[in-house]
Design a protein around this motif. Sequence first.
Motif, mmCIF file in Angstrom:
data_model
loop_
_atom_site.group_PDB
_atom_site.id
_atom_site.type_symbol
_atom_site.label_atom_id
_atom_site.label_comp_id
_atom_site.label_asym_id
_atom_site.label_seq_id
_atom_site.Cartn_x
_atom_site.Cartn_y
_atom_site.Cartn_z
ATOM 1 N N THR A 115 0.871 12.941 -8.458
ATOM 2 C CA THR A 115 0.687 11.614 -7.883
ATOM 3 C C THR A 115 -0.268 11.711 -6.696
ATOM 4 N N GLU A 116 -0.651 10.542 -6.175
ATOM 5 C CA GLU A 116 -1.549 10.482 -5.025
ATOM 6 C C GLU A 116 -0.965 9.549 -3.975
ATOM 7 N N ALA A 293 -4.011 -2.394 5.142
ATOM 8 C CA ALA A 293 -3.856 -0.933 5.272
ATOM 9 C C ALA A 293 -2.674 -0.543 6.162
ATOM 10 N N ARG A 294 -1.518 -1.071 5.854
ATOM 11 C CA ARG A 294 -0.355 -0.887 6.737
ATOM 12 C C ARG A 294 0.650 0.142 6.232
ATOM 13 N N LEU A 295 0.681 0.418 4.919
ATOM 14 C CA LEU A 295 1.733 1.273 4.372
ATOM 15 C C LEU A 295 1.139 2.338 3.452
ATOM 16 N N ARG A 296 1.591 3.562 3.653
ATOM 17 C CA ARG A 296 1.168 4.678 2.793
ATOM 18 C C ARG A 296 2.149 4.773 1.627
ATOM 19 N N VAL A 297 1.641 4.642 0.406
ATOM 20 C CA VAL A 297 2.504 4.647 -0.777
ATOM 21 C C VAL A 297 2.071 5.736 -1.755
ATOM 22 N N GLU A 298 3.023 6.126 -2.592
ATOM 23 C CA GLU A 298 2.750 7.076 -3.665
ATOM 24 C C GLU A 298 2.381 6.300 -4.923
#
Length: 309
Positions: A115-116, A293-298
């Motif tokens: 995943t990224e 661009a508020r949340l880092r998701v997989e």
Amino acid sequence: MSITTCVIYNPVAGRGRAEKQLKELPTKLMKDIELRPTQRPGHSVELARIAAQEGFAKVIAAGGDGTVHEVANGLLQSGRRDVTFSVWPIGSANDYAYTLGLIEWWKKRTEQLPTEALTVDVGRVTAPGREAFVLGCLGIGFNGMVTIEARKCNWLAGMPLYGWAFLKAMVKHFAKPTMRILFDDREVITATLALSILNGQREGNFPLRPAASLTDGLFDYMHATNLSRKHLIRYLPAMATGNLPENHPLLHLGRARRIEVHSEVPLCVHADGEFVCVPTDGVKEVAVEVIPARLRVEVYRPALYGGRK
């Protein structure tokens, strides 16, 4: 911290299938993972906020969109931007997981496919006395009433559940009050059956805006004005397949950064399937804006946006 990932799960998600599926996961997938079950509505918010404060690198919401909504809200409230948020889609509706491509990843989970991480937009909804973050979708009017009917049904899941709830709401809650709506600086005053505001692609399993993006700084929306029941029946297949007409005089599609709604009657509003307000709350105005661009998701890249090329 030796354990790097916290999985927050609702034991009764997916009509009770959630806990059983987690217990059956292979040992290699559960390496360096701590499971934390929820005990009450809203508990996921607290657990996620605590997990972020404790230093977990990744926090996973295992459940449906309600669990996803709560866990993400807890992470966003924590203020940490370096935590990766992910979803194990084991609920009745998995709209946000679909957009992230994680439904397909979950089907092949024993293969542990790569995943990224992707940094995505979120929404913030505000109304008198209440505020929440929105991940995938927000529904106003008829859409909220569909959610109410879906909550009453415990014998269906996925598209059949929301198709049934849609038909029930069409019979019981077919109202078109006048609303004044601001799409950024454009004002519209009209009878409104429903307003769907999407950061992802789906609402209640319906891919209403299949070209929606998580990173463009915009919401996609569908505004249903003075539609009849006959219109709804006619366009139900188009909603189910993501083929709504682009130029219908009573069904408007578009994009905006901020949407503000003022209604002549109390509103029913859901965010990711969780209620912001119901008619008995007496709330008549609500606003939602994009936070870029508020949340880092997989994400699972091959199935991101449902595999859209």
